[in-house]
Scaffold this motif. Sequence first.
Motif, PDB file in Angstrom:
ATOM      1  N   ALA A 147       0.231 -98.468  47.884  1.00 35.01           N
ATOM      2  CA  ALA A 147       0.436 -98.837  49.291  1.00 35.01           C
ATOM      3  C   ALA A 147      -0.791 -98.537  50.158  1.00 35.01           C
ATOM      4  CB  ALA A 147       1.657 -98.108  49.845  1.00 35.01           C
ATOM      5  N   TYR A 148      -1.621 -97.576  49.720  1.00 32.69           N
ATOM      6  CA  TYR A 148      -2.771 -97.175  50.546  1.00 32.69           C
ATOM      7  C   TYR A 148      -4.094 -97.688  49.979  1.00 32.69           C
ATOM      8  CZ  TYR A 148       0.691 -94.276  52.783  1.00 32.69           C
ATOM      9  OH  TYR A 148       1.806 -93.860  53.461  1.00 32.69           O
ATOM     10  N   GLU A 149      -4.006 -98.687  49.131  1.00 33.77           N
ATOM     11  CA  GLU A 149      -5.173 -99.257  48.438  1.00 33.77           C
ATOM     12  C   GLU A 149      -6.293 -99.656  49.398  1.00 33.77           C
ATOM     13  OE1 GLU A 149      -7.173-103.023  48.098  1.00 33.77           O
ATOM     14  OE2 GLU A 149      -5.161-102.822  48.988  1.00 33.77           O
ATOM     15  N   ALA A 150      -5.942-100.181  50.560  1.00 28.48           N
ATOM     16  CA  ALA A 150      -6.969-100.690  51.482  1.00 28.48           C
ATOM     17  C   ALA A 150      -7.899 -99.596  51.989  1.00 28.48           C
ATOM     18  CB  ALA A 150      -6.303-101.380  52.673  1.00 28.48           C
ATOM     19  N   PHE A 151      -7.497 -98.328  51.804  1.00 27.60           N
ATOM     20  CA  PHE A 151      -8.292 -97.226  52.347  1.00 27.60           C
ATOM     21  C   PHE A 151      -9.322 -96.688  51.355  1.00 27.60           C
ATOM     22  CE2 PHE A 151      -4.544 -97.579  54.885  1.00 27.60           C
ATOM     23  CZ  PHE A 151      -4.992 -97.351  56.172  1.00 27.60           C
ATOM     24  N   ILE A 152      -9.346 -97.266  50.169  1.00 28.70           N
ATOM     25  CA  ILE A 152     -10.285 -96.791  49.147  1.00 28.70           C
ATOM     26  C   ILE A 152     -11.724 -97.075  49.588  1.00 28.70           C
ATOM     27  CG2 ILE A 152     -11.111 -97.177  46.771  1.00 28.70           C
ATOM     28  CD1 ILE A 152      -8.135 -97.741  46.034  1.00 28.70           C
ATOM     29  N   THR A 153     -12.566 -96.043  49.539  1.00 29.47           N
ATOM     30  CA  THR A 153     -13.977 -96.222  49.893  1.00 29.47           C
ATOM     31  C   THR A 153     -14.895 -95.965  48.699  1.00 29.47           C
ATOM     32  OG1 THR A 153     -14.189 -93.902  50.583  1.00 29.47           O
ATOM     33  CG2 THR A 153     -13.576 -95.494  52.284  1.00 29.47           C
ATOM     34  N   GLU A 154     -14.407 -95.249  47.694  1.00 29.10           N
ATOM     35  CA  GLU A 154     -15.275 -94.880  46.569  1.00 29.10           C
ATOM     36  C   GLU A 154     -15.199 -95.904  45.438  1.00 29.10           C
ATOM     37  OE1 GLU A 154     -15.637 -90.096  46.960  1.00 29.10           O
ATOM     38  OE2 GLU A 154     -13.825 -90.827  45.976  1.00 29.10           O
ATOM     39  N   ALA A 155     -16.361 -96.192  44.847  1.00 33.25           N
ATOM     40  CA  ALA A 155     -16.468 -97.263  43.854  1.00 33.25           C
ATOM     41  C   ALA A 155     -15.698 -96.939  42.577  1.00 33.25           C
ATOM     42  CB  ALA A 155     -17.929 -97.518  43.516  1.00 33.25           C
ATOM     43  N   ASP A 156     -15.546 -95.678  42.295  1.00 34.13           N
ATOM     44  CA  ASP A 156     -14.934 -95.244  41.043  1.00 34.13           C
ATOM     45  C   ASP A 156     -13.398 -95.322  41.070  1.00 34.13           C
ATOM     46  OD1 ASP A 156     -14.751 -93.999  38.532  1.00 34.13           O
ATOM     47  OD2 ASP A 156     -14.342 -92.067  39.517  1.00 34.13           O
ATOM     48  N   VAL A 157     -12.842 -95.656  42.217  1.00 33.97           N
ATOM     49  CA  VAL A 157     -11.378 -95.639  42.357  1.00 33.97           C
ATOM     50  C   VAL A 157     -10.830 -97.070  42.256  1.00 33.97           C
ATOM     51  CG1 VAL A 157      -9.462 -95.087  43.897  1.00 33.97           C
ATOM     52  CG2 VAL A 157     -11.458 -93.573  43.798  1.00 33.97           C
ATOM     53  N   PRO A 158     -10.034 -97.376  41.226  1.00 32.26           N
ATOM     54  CA  PRO A 158      -9.472 -98.731  41.106  1.00 32.26           C
ATOM     55  C   PRO A 158      -8.505 -99.038  42.259  1.00 32.26           C
ATOM     56  CG  PRO A 158      -9.332 -97.562  39.012  1.00 32.26           C
ATOM     57  CD  PRO A 158      -9.701 -96.541  40.064  1.00 32.26           C
ATOM     58  N   HIS A 159      -8.518-100.291  42.684  1.00 34.32           N
ATOM     59  CA  HIS A 159      -7.597-100.722  43.741  1.00 34.32           C
ATOM     60  C   HIS A 159      -6.242-101.104  43.156  1.00 34.32           C
ATOM     61  CE1 HIS A 159     -10.443-101.174  47.280  1.00 34.32           C
ATOM     62  NE2 HIS A 159     -11.223-100.782  46.299  1.00 34.32           N
ATOM     63  N   SER A 160      -6.275-101.528  41.899  1.00 28.77           N
ATOM     64  CA  SER A 160      -5.046-101.931  41.221  1.00 28.77           C
ATOM     65  C   SER A 160      -5.024-101.318  39.831  1.00 28.77           C
ATOM     66  CB  SER A 160      -4.996-103.459  41.102  1.00 28.77           C
ATOM     67  OG  SER A 160      -4.016-103.849  40.154  1.00 28.77           O
ATOM     68  N   ILE A 161      -3.844-100.970  39.369  1.00 30.10           N
ATOM     69  CA  ILE A 161      -3.725-100.450  37.997  1.00 30.10           C
ATOM     70  C   ILE A 161      -4.151-101.518  36.992  1.00 30.10           C
ATOM     71  CG2 ILE A 161      -1.278-101.091  37.753  1.00 30.10           C
ATOM     72  CD1 ILE A 161      -2.396 -97.780  36.390  1.00 30.10           C
ATOM     73  N   TYR A 162      -4.037-102.795  37.401  1.00 36.44           N
ATOM     74  CA  TYR A 162      -4.371-103.873  36.469  1.00 36.44           C
ATOM     75  C   TYR A 162      -5.879-104.046  36.280  1.00 36.44           C
ATOM     76  CZ  TYR A 162       0.539-104.613  37.314  1.00 36.44           C
ATOM     77  OH  TYR A 162       1.891-104.414  37.458  1.00 36.44           O
ATOM     78  N   GLU A 163      -6.673-103.252  36.986  1.00 40.40           N
ATOM     79  CA  GLU A 163      -8.106-103.202  36.684  1.00 40.40           C
ATOM     80  C   GLU A 163      -8.347-102.422  35.384  1.00 40.40           C
ATOM     81  OE1 GLU A 163     -10.696-102.174  40.059  1.00 40.40           O
ATOM     82  OE2 GLU A 163      -9.019-102.682  41.381  1.00 40.40           O
ATOM     83  N   ILE A 164      -7.304-101.708  34.945  1.00 40.78           N
ATOM     84  CA  ILE A 164      -7.414-100.935  33.700  1.00 40.78           C
ATOM     85  C   ILE A 164      -6.903-101.786  32.543  1.00 40.78           C
ATOM     86  CG2 ILE A 164      -6.736 -98.797  32.524  1.00 40.78           C
ATOM     87  CD1 ILE A 164      -8.290 -98.344  35.159  1.00 40.78           C
ATOM     88  N   GLU A 165      -7.670-101.871  31.479  1.00 43.13           N
ATOM     89  CA  GLU A 165      -7.257-102.693  30.350  1.00 43.13           C
ATOM     90  C   GLU A 165      -5.960-102.165  29.750  1.00 43.13           C
ATOM     91  OE1 GLU A 165     -10.474-103.704  27.673  1.00 43.13           O
ATOM     92  OE2 GLU A 165      -8.954-104.277  26.178  1.00 43.13           O
ATOM     93  N   GLY A 166      -5.064-103.085  29.457  1.00 44.39           N
ATOM     94  CA  GLY A 166      -3.791-102.700  28.840  1.00 44.39           C
ATOM     95  C   GLY A 166      -2.690-102.403  29.850  1.00 44.39           C
TER      96      GLY A 166
END
Lengths: 411, 411
Positions: free
Chosen positions: A217-236
């Motif tokens: 729910a707070y995805e829009a607040f991510i500022t750091e490159a290392d933090v995925p916005h969606s779990i689906y950025e992770i393979e599997g």
Amino acid sequence: MAYVNDNYLKLKAGYLFPEIGRRVSKFAKENPQAKVIRMGIGDVTEPLPAACISAMHTAVDEMARRETFRGYGPEQGFDFLREAIARHDFQSRGAQVQADEIFVSDGSKCDTGNILDILGKSNVIAVTDPVYPVYVDTNVMAGHTGEADSGGRYAGLVYLPMTEANQFVPALPEQKVDIVYLCSPNNPTGMAASRSALEKWVDYARKNEAIIFFDAAYEAFITEADVPHSIYEIEGARECAIEFRSFSKTAGFTGTRCAFTVVPKGLTARTSTGEKVELHGLWNRRHTTKFNGVSYIVQRGAEAVYTPEGQSQVRQLVEFYLENARLMCAGLKQAGLTVYGGVNAPYVWLKTPNGLSSWDFFDQLLSKAHLVGTPGSGFGASGEGYFRLSAFNSRANVLEAIERVNKFVQG
Amino acid sequence: MAYVNDNYLKLKAGYLFPEIGRRVSKFAKENPQAKVIRMGIGDVTEPLPAACISAMHTAVDEMARRETFRGYGPEQGFDFLREAIARHDFQSRGAQVQADEIFVSDGSKCDTGNILDILGKSNVIAVTDPVYPVYVDTNVMAGHTGEADSGGRYAGLVYLPMTEANQFVPALPEQKVDIVYLCSPNNPTGMAASRSALEKWVDYARKNEAIIFFDAAYEAFITEADVPHSIYEIEGARECAIEFRSFSKTAGFTGTRCAFTVVPKGLTARTSTGEKVELHGLWNRRHTTKFNGVSYIVQRGAEAVYTPEGQSQVRQLVEFYLENARLMCAGLKQAGLTVYGGVNAPYVWLKTPNGLSSWDFFDQLLSKAHLVGTPGSGFGASGEGYFRLSAFNSRANVLEAIERVNKFVQG
């Protein structure tokens, strides 16, 4: 003779926010001259983006003419919105989510509770501690727990502590669990899970045929490159995760109401006899039977978030709250407090000074600084000794609040 | 290993309306020149009342300014709407319902499903036959039934037939039941329960400590003086009934989404150990935990229904559909068909001619008259041999449809 669902009686009477409300009301009544600043509930304060306003006016006008009037829409949401979400929120980040895997709803709170409908009673459920109380309460209601102990922990749930000791990164459970709730960026700690942390969870879930309920729910607040916005950025992750998203904090929709849930095709769980069943079909059946779609007007407002103007306006809104959070972190640190979060989230999670309990700190901050926050212990036993401040406020209030905390700590 | 809710697998695959959609699409593809008139789904066709449009524009504008912006509202609904509902829909009819007994929601479909959350697993549930399918399906999902038989009746549910033989007035159940769903004016039969019929049900419920789920979504269409608009017009109903209402059919909100449920204080059910618990508190707990309120904009639209202009505009809207229903009843009778309903409801329930099955009549009407209705058997075994036509349509389509039925029956 009709019977109630006895599980409701296991719920603890005092839900966190009503208790805060009660104490604040009492204080305000006794101190009518005090200008109380409320940083307790995580509710937005700035108006909706102009693009959303304009789109909703147009939609209201459509409802006024027979030729453009809309009756029942698809329960899962209109294609115009599902497609915009899939493209902007997922495909643009390399996450392979299709429009028909997105279920538009009136809120993530509803979805994170309702998702339990399609799952069995025998699942072992893990939650972090501290945790957003709705995850726990809806499991209690569904009969997935025993009674609560004196610390508020329910028998049958697996609690994964997140404290300073582990830098708020929950360890993988020692026992096998079937469902785990992860919220990143996290409410209440304001800390976000790194890519490698999420990879470990996806790996765990695949090995154990577990399902991750990923609340972003707070995805829009991510500022750091290392933090995925969606779990689906992770393979599997498509094989093991359901993701919850909301327009509430992104675009200020807390009073407008629109959210969505992603249930990937191919994600399965087992029947009691061991056959695999796709959760997409079950959730679709629930969504079409027990829900009737989000207001057309609101869906048009949400669609406007994805226009170029909408994107830039939403960015401005998020930046405004993030700047509040940055100011708060800096100011509170200067006051000598230990502060977490606030970098990838609109929440600042501070350690209460002098070993005060969360509620004692709440009471002192209210009575001396006329400032309302949320006691960490309200989010779980491991939240004891912490305190949440929300960055959703006007700049003037934020600056004033920082000054008051400084005086309070000094004084 | 995560497990699904096995009860979902008991649901019959083909929900009624998708199957209708499939057959209509196939026909339209094979007969692209045919002008198909759709009287199947009960969805409104006329634009929203001007008072609602105007109120929603104002509300959208409020969301654009910081001073008038609204974040989270009370989950139960804003007082302005709850008070207007209590006054206009209940107190003005002598039904003692208070504002804080009204829970505003995004739909009656959701509420009639979700209400089961607060009730126990051991209740014996009665539904009429034919019936709105959501009542049955949500009980299947909740594990309140066994498997369906070949006629589609689920083991464990008590079915109360409504046919020509009993003039569509369901008899009191022979066995003791704990919960009974009553819908009046009825979907699908279009027939409405008289005061004396409802008195018998309230009497039954009080004697047996049963609860009536009273679905009054079509209340606005009542024209006969003997038909109560609310179950709470019946003495004693506050002790035994929950009422579901909607703005969908009253004010054309099917795509705008607003409804409400009344849970009277003092209405109780038992815990498994026999203590009485108030359902108001349990529903309030569910509503605040698993729901986050209806869009502020939509609630302002609903409030406008109760202004003098709103009331007169809604009246016009309802009268328009009722005149459609009157024309349909008269025209179909003239064609020699046996017709029920249509007097206190926007549905006409006709007996299929020549003993045709509901689906055979559907197919013939579609292929020969290019007219879509709903097969009665889709609403339950006792709906076999009946057929539902909806009066929600333009006048031109209604007149054309009557003519086509006439030709079809003659020919």
